[in-house]
Design a protein around this motif. Structure first.
Motif, PDB file in Angstrom:
ATOM      1  N   LEU A  67       0.826  -1.208   0.000  1.00 43.33           N
ATOM      2  CA  LEU A  67       0.000   0.000   0.000  1.00 43.33           C
ATOM      3  C   LEU A  67       0.861   1.259   0.000  1.00 43.33           C
ATOM      4  O   LEU A  67       0.562   2.229  -0.713  1.00 43.33           O
ATOM      5  CB  LEU A  67      -0.921  -0.015   1.220  1.00 43.33           C
ATOM      6  CG  LEU A  67      -1.961   1.106   1.314  1.00 43.33           C
ATOM      7  CD1 LEU A  67      -2.867   1.087   0.090  1.00 43.33           C
ATOM      8  CD2 LEU A  67      -2.771   0.982   2.591  1.00 43.33           C
ATOM      9  N   ASP A  68       1.945   1.252   0.780  1.00 41.82           N
ATOM     10  CA  ASP A  68       2.845   2.411   0.812  1.00 41.82           C
ATOM     11  C   ASP A  68       3.444   2.687  -0.570  1.00 41.82           C
ATOM     12  O   ASP A  68       3.511   3.836  -1.020  1.00 41.82           O
ATOM     13  CB  ASP A  68       3.973   2.176   1.825  1.00 41.82           C
ATOM     14  CG  ASP A  68       3.484   2.298   3.264  1.00 41.82           C
ATOM     15  OD1 ASP A  68       2.410   2.894   3.471  1.00 41.82           O
ATOM     16  OD2 ASP A  68       4.166   1.786   4.166  1.00 41.82           O
ATOM     17  N   ILE A  69       3.883   1.623  -1.239  1.00 36.94           N
ATOM     18  CA  ILE A  69       4.480   1.776  -2.572  1.00 36.94           C
ATOM     19  C   ILE A  69       3.447   2.310  -3.559  1.00 36.94           C
ATOM     20  O   ILE A  69       3.712   3.210  -4.363  1.00 36.94           O
ATOM     21  CB  ILE A  69       5.058   0.436  -3.063  1.00 36.94           C
ATOM     22  CG1 ILE A  69       6.228  -0.013  -2.161  1.00 36.94           C
ATOM     23  CG2 ILE A  69       5.531   0.543  -4.515  1.00 36.94           C
ATOM     24  CD1 ILE A  69       6.717  -1.426  -2.436  1.00 36.94           C
ATOM     25  N   ARG A 114      -3.186   2.694 -12.390  1.00 38.38           N
ATOM     26  CA  ARG A 114      -3.491   1.405 -11.774  1.00 38.38           C
ATOM     27  C   ARG A 114      -3.321   1.478 -10.256  1.00 38.38           C
ATOM     28  O   ARG A 114      -4.094   0.886  -9.501  1.00 38.38           O
ATOM     29  CB  ARG A 114      -2.591   0.320 -12.362  1.00 38.38           C
ATOM     30  CG  ARG A 114      -2.855   0.072 -13.837  1.00 38.38           C
ATOM     31  CD  ARG A 114      -2.099  -1.118 -14.370  1.00 38.38           C
ATOM     32  NE  ARG A 114      -2.436  -1.359 -15.764  1.00 38.38           N
ATOM     33  CZ  ARG A 114      -1.616  -1.210 -16.791  1.00 38.38           C
ATOM     34  NH1 ARG A 114      -0.363  -0.806 -16.561  1.00 38.38           N
ATOM     35  NH2 ARG A 114      -2.006  -1.446 -18.023  1.00 38.38           N
ATOM     36  N   ALA A 115      -2.300   2.198  -9.821  1.00 34.72           N
ATOM     37  CA  ALA A 115      -2.084   2.367  -8.385  1.00 34.72           C
ATOM     38  C   ALA A 115      -3.285   3.049  -7.732  1.00 34.72           C
ATOM     39  O   ALA A 115      -3.726   2.652  -6.648  1.00 34.72           O
ATOM     40  CB  ALA A 115      -0.813   3.173  -8.140  1.00 34.72           C
ATOM     41  N   GLN A 150      -8.089  -1.640  -2.779  1.00 37.71           N
ATOM     42  CA  GLN A 150      -8.227  -3.094  -2.862  1.00 37.71           C
ATOM     43  C   GLN A 150      -7.138  -3.840  -2.087  1.00 37.71           C
ATOM     44  O   GLN A 150      -7.236  -5.058  -1.910  1.00 37.71           O
ATOM     45  CB  GLN A 150      -8.183  -3.543  -4.332  1.00 37.71           C
ATOM     46  CG  GLN A 150      -9.289  -2.979  -5.196  1.00 37.71           C
ATOM     47  CD  GLN A 150     -10.660  -3.432  -4.740  1.00 37.71           C
ATOM     48  OE1 GLN A 150     -10.825  -4.546  -4.241  1.00 37.71           O
ATOM     49  NE2 GLN A 150     -11.655  -2.572  -4.907  1.00 37.71           N
ATOM     50  N   VAL A 151      -6.127  -3.119  -1.646  1.00 32.98           N
ATOM     51  CA  VAL A 151      -4.986  -3.786  -0.998  1.00 32.98           C
ATOM     52  C   VAL A 151      -5.338  -4.178   0.431  1.00 32.98           C
ATOM     53  O   VAL A 151      -5.685  -3.337   1.252  1.00 32.98           O
ATOM     54  CB  VAL A 151      -3.738  -2.877  -1.004  1.00 32.98           C
ATOM     55  CG1 VAL A 151      -2.593  -3.550  -0.255  1.00 32.98           C
ATOM     56  CG2 VAL A 151      -3.311  -2.567  -2.425  1.00 32.98           C
ATOM     57  N   THR A 167       4.010  -6.546  -5.109  1.00 30.40           N
ATOM     58  CA  THR A 167       3.991  -7.519  -4.006  1.00 30.40           C
ATOM     59  C   THR A 167       5.322  -8.244  -3.896  1.00 30.40           C
ATOM     60  O   THR A 167       5.860  -8.421  -2.793  1.00 30.40           O
ATOM     61  CB  THR A 167       2.852  -8.541  -4.208  1.00 30.40           C
ATOM     62  OG1 THR A 167       1.602  -7.848  -4.286  1.00 30.40           O
ATOM     63  CG2 THR A 167       2.796  -9.532  -3.061  1.00 30.40           C
ATOM     64  N   LEU A 168       5.885  -8.651  -5.024  1.00 28.58           N
ATOM     65  CA  LEU A 168       7.179  -9.335  -5.002  1.00 28.58           C
ATOM     66  C   LEU A 168       8.289  -8.386  -4.554  1.00 28.58           C
ATOM     67  O   LEU A 168       9.231  -8.792  -3.860  1.00 28.58           O
ATOM     68  CB  LEU A 168       7.488  -9.920  -6.383  1.00 28.58           C
ATOM     69  CG  LEU A 168       6.558 -11.068  -6.833  1.00 28.58           C
ATOM     70  CD1 LEU A 168       6.872 -11.475  -8.259  1.00 28.58           C
ATOM     71  CD2 LEU A 168       6.681 -12.267  -5.898  1.00 28.58           C
ATOM     72  N   THR A 169       8.173  -7.106  -4.916  1.00 25.38           N
ATOM     73  CA  THR A 169       9.142  -6.106  -4.445  1.00 25.38           C
ATOM     74  C   THR A 169       9.065  -5.961  -2.930  1.00 25.38           C
ATOM     75  O   THR A 169      10.090  -5.930  -2.244  1.00 25.38           O
ATOM     76  CB  THR A 169       8.862  -4.743  -5.111  1.00 25.38           C
ATOM     77  OG1 THR A 169       9.012  -4.879  -6.534  1.00 25.38           O
ATOM     78  CG2 THR A 169       9.821  -3.685  -4.601  1.00 25.38           C
TER      79      THR A 169
END
Length: 408
Positions: A301-303, A320-321, A327-328, A380-382
């Motif tokens: 969410l922060d990113i 998109r963000a 939704q996060v 998410t992977l980041t």
């Protein structure tokens, strides 16, 4: 699943369990590990059908399902073909038809699965008890040999199964039954301290009694739980205990399932002496449980909030963000976090997140949904890499070792 007089102890890697079907200690071809004593202990545990719970499930299913995570017994109607020659409109209609057919196919599969589980439960509900022979997979994990209705299955399976041999709750049992009920409700309640979870249960006794007495006619509070059928079984058991003249002597048949906090990440955090990662997966003691999924969701969410502030003309993912910010949550990222230690790829993460977004009907347009899932998977992977640097390093090192071994 076997009755007592049909259960035979395992005596070697290929002798025991089922009397007539071939049974092996391990599911891997050629394995000869001797684990009979542990498997026989699991196989000697006697189970039975929780009749009150089964009756509730049977009524819901007879009424069309679509309640307490049971699939709807009716198909989704196919969209009507638009009266137009517009290629774009027709293409969109065809895409919707394909999507609906896929959804109906999935519903059919889920209905078959539920029918199998309920058929087994109906067959066994009048038995005093039955047993589950177990064997091991290649990792040494034990699983029941019966594939449909077993205690490692879904909430439905776990809800309608209970121990055949009950035990008096005692003071500690009553204490843990209240905690167990709060854990099954989840929704953040399971992340409170033990005292907080007991307080939650005691503050909702009226709802618990109503759920136990009138599960389908009352307020249906139990349907708010994350694991509704197990939760309802716990409500019934706790109601019986608290209404008894001696709650601590009440006989309980309820299994209390316990699990680690993302075991794979626990192992990597320990291997890498990773203090941050260890704290996130409860290897370090704290006043209340840490939640690695919520931690990753907060980082994601922060990113995304930072990305949403960027100029879409320069950074296209900014749009998109902005869509995904609302939704996060932990559910969106949970499956990706769980499977990260088993080598989930970007493609796998994208598909997992896409399914979660589709379940919520968050984005109607399929092209936009795909793009949003791609972006969310990358973020998410980041976030995972940032929180579990040692784990990612160890996984990369093990991967490099495997490549070297493969060339020898």
């Amino acid at each position: 699943m076997l009755l007592g007089y049909l259960w035979e102890h395992l005596t070697s890697y290929d002798k025991g369990a089922h009397l007539f079907l071939p049974s092996y200690v391990m599911r891997t071809h050629g394995a000869r590990q001797q684990r009979e004593a542990a498997l026989n202990t699991l196989g000697n545990t006697k189970w039975r059908i929780n009749k009150r719970l089964f009756d509730v499930v049977d009524r819901i299913w007879a009424g069309g399902g679509c309640l307490a995570d049971l699939v709807d017994r009716n198909d989704v109607p196919l969209p009507e073909k638009p009266d137009t020659e517009d290629e774009a409109q027709l293409r969109k209609w065809k895409w919707k038809v394909k999507s609906v057919k896929k959804a109906n196919s999935e519903r059919h599969s889920q209905r078959c699965d539920i029918e199998l589980k309920l058929a087994v439960a109906r067959k066994m509900k009048d038995e005093d008890g039955f047993f589950y022979p177990h064997n091991l997979d290649f990792r040494g994990r034990a699983y029941p040999m019966h594939p449909y209705l077993n205690h490692l299955g879904s909430d439905l399976c776990r809800g309608i199964l209970e121990f055949a041999e009950g035990r008096p709750l005692g003071s500690s049992g009553l204490h843990w039954l209240k905690i167990h009920l709060a854990n099954l409700f989840a929704g953040g309640v399971d992340k409170l301290s033990h005292e907080g979870r007991i307080t939650f249960t005691e503050n909702h006794l009226d709802d618990i009694f109503d759920s136990a007495d009138r599960p389908l006619e009352g307020k249906r509070w139990w349907l708010n739980a994350e694991d509704p059928f197990q939760f309802l079984a716990a409500c019934i058991n706790l109601s019986e205990a608290l209404r008894s003249s001696s709650p601590e002597t009440t006989i309980s048949h309820i299994p209390v399932h316990q699990d680690g906090s993302c075991n794979g990440l626990q192992h990597y955090a320990a291997l890498g002496r990773d203090q941050l990662g260890a704290t996130a997966v409860n290897l370090v003691a704290g006043e209340k449980p840490a939640d690695v999924y919520s931690g990753i969701a907060a980082r994601v969410l922060d990113i995304m909030k930072r990305d949403a502030e960027k100029d879409p003309a320069i950074f296209p993912d900014a749009l998109r963000a902005r869509i995904l910010i609302n939704q996060v949550d932990r559910k969106l990222v949970k499956q990706t976090v769980m499977t990260s230690v088993y080598g989930v790829t970007y493609i796998g993460a994208r598909d997992q997140i896409k399914r979660r977004l589709k379940e919520r009907n968050a984005i109607a347009d399929d092209v936009e949904l795909f793009g949003a899932a791609c972006y969310a998977a990358k973020i998410t992977l980041t976030a995972l890499g940032e929180m579990f640097q040692a784990a990612r390093s160890i996984m990369s090192w093990l991967g490099d070792c495997a490549k070297v071994c493969a060339t020898l």
